[in-house]
Write a protein that holds these residues in place. Structure first.
Motif, PDB file in Angstrom:
ATOM      1  N   LEU A  57       1.021  -0.976  -0.104  1.00 10.23           N
ATOM      2  CA  LEU A  57      -0.115   0.027   0.094  1.00 10.23           C
ATOM      3  C   LEU A  57       0.849   0.864  -0.032  1.00 10.23           C
ATOM      4  O   LEU A  57       2.318   0.669   0.355  1.00 10.23           O
ATOM      5  CB  LEU A  57      -0.741   0.239   1.081  1.00 10.23           C
ATOM      6  N   HIS A  59       1.379   4.913   1.316  1.00 14.10           N
ATOM      7  CA  HIS A  59       0.408   5.697   1.906  1.00 14.10           C
ATOM      8  C   HIS A  59      -0.769   6.990   2.406  1.00 14.10           C
ATOM      9  O   HIS A  59      -1.590   7.080   3.182  1.00 14.10           O
ATOM     10  CB  HIS A  59       1.721   7.240   2.683  1.00 14.10           C
ATOM     11  N   ASP A  61      -3.511   5.382   0.304  1.00 13.38           N
ATOM     12  CA  ASP A  61      -4.267   4.218   0.352  1.00 13.38           C
ATOM     13  C   ASP A  61      -5.147   3.860   1.469  1.00 13.38           C
ATOM     14  O   ASP A  61      -5.271   4.944   2.598  1.00 13.38           O
ATOM     15  CB  ASP A  61      -3.586   2.985   0.258  1.00 13.38           C
ATOM     16  N   PRO A  94      -2.418   2.130   6.518  1.00 11.08           N
ATOM     17  CA  PRO A  94      -1.080   2.042   5.064  1.00 11.08           C
ATOM     18  C   PRO A  94       0.227   2.623   6.029  1.00 11.08           C
ATOM     19  O   PRO A  94      -0.476   3.539   6.786  1.00 11.08           O
ATOM     20  CB  PRO A  94      -1.509   3.211   4.234  1.00 11.08           C
ATOM     21  N   SER A  97       1.426   6.704   6.944  1.00  8.74           N
ATOM     22  CA  SER A  97       0.557   7.348   7.196  1.00  8.74           C
ATOM     23  C   SER A  97       0.192   7.871   8.297  1.00  8.74           C
ATOM     24  O   SER A  97      -0.205   7.207   9.450  1.00  8.74           O
ATOM     25  CB  SER A  97      -1.156   6.543   6.547  1.00  8.74           C
TER      26      SER A  97
END
Length: 174
Positions: A57, A59, A61, A94, A97
């Motif tokens: 993923l 950051h 998503d 993610p 994030s």
């Protein structure tokens, strides 16, 4: 009619005690038996997503942060992704994030019912999976409170190389 999923909180306010590792190995064991599980990454660090998620993923998503936020209409259906194991899915956080940390702070001012956001979001999935495993952050905050409110059982991780936590000793009558 299928039995509703049993929800397990894998938690401890201390980091480094094996919460994510426990979720990973429980997911592997569940898959090996042919049963199903939904693993939810409630830790803003997103380590469970990184080790268990089949796809990488970015950051930005979508993940559990958007599901818990009162500012979006995102559901678990919108964010669920496959894991490394057949029959096991992941509700991700993610990596790198900050969104889940922001939502954690948003929950502080959300008002009545804020502790049930996760429980409400998981309700439609309790008939779809045999188990729901919640990987917790190493804190006691509204993410932890949401997870505990959603859980049927709690597994408290503890490092076996250290003396037992004083709270655990006291609860066992030591």
């Amino acid at each position: 009619m299928p039995m509703p999923a049993t929800v397990y909180a894998i938690c401890n306010q201390k980091g480094g005690v094996g919460k994510t590792t426990t979720v990973y190995h429980l997911a592997a064991a569940i898959a090996e038996t042919g049963r199903t599980a939904l693993c939810v990454d409630l830790d803003p660090q997103g380590n469970m997503t990184t080790v268990l998620g089949k796809d990488d993923l970015k950051h930005d998503d979508l993940g559990i942060a958007e599901v818990l936020s009162s500012r979006t209409d995102v559901t678990i259906d919108d964010v669920v992704m496959p894991s490394l194991f057949t029959g096991v899915d992941v509700v991700p956080t993610p990596p790198e994030s900050e969104k889940l940390a922001v939502v954690r702070d948003e929950l502080v001012v959300t008002g009545a019912g804020r502790e049930k956001q996760l429980s409400d979001a998981l309700e439609p999935f309790k008939g779809k999976y045999d188990f729901i495993l919640l990987d917790f952050p190493p804190t006691i905050d509204l993410l932890t409170i949401n997870g505990m409110s959603a859980a049927d059982y709690a597994l408290i991780g503890s490092r076996g190389t250290e003396p037992p936590d004083p709270a655990l000793r006291n609860s066992r009558g030591y």
